[in-house]
Design a protein around this motif. Sequence first.
Motif, short mmCIF file in Angstrom:
data_model
loop_
_atom_site.label_atom_id
_atom_site.label_comp_id
_atom_site.label_asym_id
_atom_site.label_seq_id
_atom_site.Cartn_x
_atom_site.Cartn_y
_atom_site.Cartn_z
N GLY A 122 0.85 -1.20 0.00
CA GLY A 122 0.00 0.00 0.00
C GLY A 122 0.88 1.25 0.00
N ALA A 123 1.99 1.19 0.75
CA ALA A 123 2.92 2.34 0.80
C ALA A 123 3.56 2.57 -0.56
N ARG B 229 -11.93 0.33 12.48
CA ARG B 229 -10.87 0.65 11.51
C ARG B 229 -10.68 2.16 11.40
N ALA B 230 -11.81 2.90 11.44
CA ALA B 230 -11.72 4.37 11.36
C ALA B 230 -10.97 4.92 12.57
N GLU B 231 -11.24 4.38 13.75
CA GLU B 231 -10.55 4.84 14.96
C GLU B 231 -9.04 4.58 14.85
N ARG B 232 -8.69 3.42 14.34
CA ARG B 232 -7.26 3.08 14.20
C ARG B 232 -6.59 4.03 13.20
N ARG B 233 -7.27 4.30 12.08
CA ARG B 233 -6.69 5.17 11.04
C ARG B 233 -6.54 6.61 11.54
N MET B 234 -7.49 7.06 12.36
CA MET B 234 -7.48 8.40 12.96
C MET B 234 -6.17 8.65 13.69
N LYS B 235 -5.72 7.62 14.41
CA LYS B 235 -4.52 7.77 15.25
C LYS B 235 -3.28 8.01 14.41
N GLU B 236 -3.27 7.51 13.17
CA GLU B 236 -2.05 7.67 12.37
C GLU B 236 -2.18 8.73 11.28
N MET C 191 9.80 6.15 -11.65
CA MET C 191 9.94 6.41 -10.20
C MET C 191 10.58 5.21 -9.49
N THR C 192 11.29 5.52 -8.40
CA THR C 192 11.88 4.46 -7.58
C THR C 192 11.38 4.63 -6.15
N VAL C 193 10.80 3.56 -5.63
CA VAL C 193 10.34 3.59 -4.23
C VAL C 193 11.24 2.66 -3.42
N LEU C 194 11.78 3.19 -2.32
CA LEU C 194 12.63 2.37 -1.45
C LEU C 194 12.16 2.49 -0.01
N PHE C 195 12.39 1.43 0.75
CA PHE C 195 12.09 1.45 2.19
C PHE C 195 13.43 1.41 2.91
N ARG C 196 13.69 2.41 3.73
CA ARG C 196 14.97 2.47 4.45
C ARG C 196 14.76 2.91 5.89
N LYS C 197 15.15 2.06 6.82
CA LYS C 197 15.08 2.39 8.25
C LYS C 197 13.71 2.97 8.64
N GLY C 198 12.66 2.32 8.22
CA GLY C 198 11.31 2.77 8.60
C GLY C 198 10.80 3.95 7.79
N LYS C 199 11.61 4.44 6.85
CA LYS C 199 11.17 5.58 6.02
C LYS C 199 10.85 5.10 4.61
N VAL C 200 9.92 5.83 3.97
CA VAL C 200 9.59 5.52 2.58
C VAL C 200 10.22 6.61 1.72
N LEU C 201 11.05 6.21 0.77
CA LEU C 201 11.75 7.17 -0.08
C LEU C 201 11.23 7.07 -1.51
N ASP D 17 12.23 8.37 -5.12
CA ASP D 17 13.37 8.96 -5.84
C ASP D 17 14.33 9.63 -4.85
N GLY D 18 14.58 8.96 -3.75
CA GLY D 18 15.54 9.44 -2.76
C GLY D 18 14.98 10.43 -1.76
N ARG D 19 13.75 10.91 -1.96
CA ARG D 19 13.18 11.90 -1.02
C ARG D 19 12.21 11.24 -0.05
N ASP D 20 12.28 11.69 1.21
CA ASP D 20 11.46 11.10 2.26
C ASP D 20 9.98 11.52 2.09
N VAL D 21 9.11 10.54 1.85
CA VAL D 21 7.67 10.84 1.68
C VAL D 21 6.84 10.12 2.75
N THR D 22 7.50 9.72 3.84
CA THR D 22 6.84 8.91 4.88
C THR D 22 5.56 9.58 5.40
N THR D 23 5.60 10.89 5.63
CA THR D 23 4.42 11.59 6.14
C THR D 23 3.45 11.90 5.00
#
Length: 216
Positions: A32-33, A145-152, A62-72, A74-80
Amino acid sequence: MIIAIDGPSGSGKSSTAKRVAKALNFVYLDTGAMYRAVSVGVLRSGIAPENSEEVAEAVRHMTVLFRKGKVLLDGRDVTTAIREDAANKAVTPVSANPAVRKLLVEKQRAYARDHDVVMEGRDIGTVVFPDADYKFFLTAEIGVRAERRMKEAPDALSLEEVRDDLQRRDEYDASREHSPLKCAADAIVIDTTNMTLQQQTDKILSLIREPKNGGK
Ligand code: DC
């Protein structure tokens, strides 16, 4: 080994899959990420998410990578950014685009060639790995599920807005033409409405560790 965990948003897939992967020392992949990250890339390129040809061409580069809990992306942090409301909306048409799905499914399969994986998404047990060693389908009532999603969720949305968005995405994901969300016939269904994260994780781990056919 391939462990597939599918289900709708907020069913607890991500948190559970992460813990299961850690316990088994497997690689964890949140598909999904991946769809969310390329959707952010589409928005940032100024392409309309519904423009299927331009979207597919942009995603191809495009290149999507997962590094140390972050989603990158094309090299840029898009985790948030991938959890923001704009991404929630754009990901629906982007993930329904068959050319985008083909590109990302190839990457998902390539991952599993070299690693033991816990992969979570919508179509992992049905389309990406129909022969996965284990398939789980997680569900939960929409209010939970809505309550769980709200938290994040990083945006200040009301519970009702989050619930409506979930419902909209559930309906779309389940009825779309390509790779709709559906439970594989041989998946083990786990309703997580009244379960804690630890209980969900333990349940899956116990089923994986149990010898098949009673050990015969
Ligand atoms: O699990 P999630 O909410 O982060 O997924 C985001 C969107 O991506 C969701 O609306 C459906 C789509 N998706 C998909 O089509 N196929 C996958 N394997 C994973 C997610």
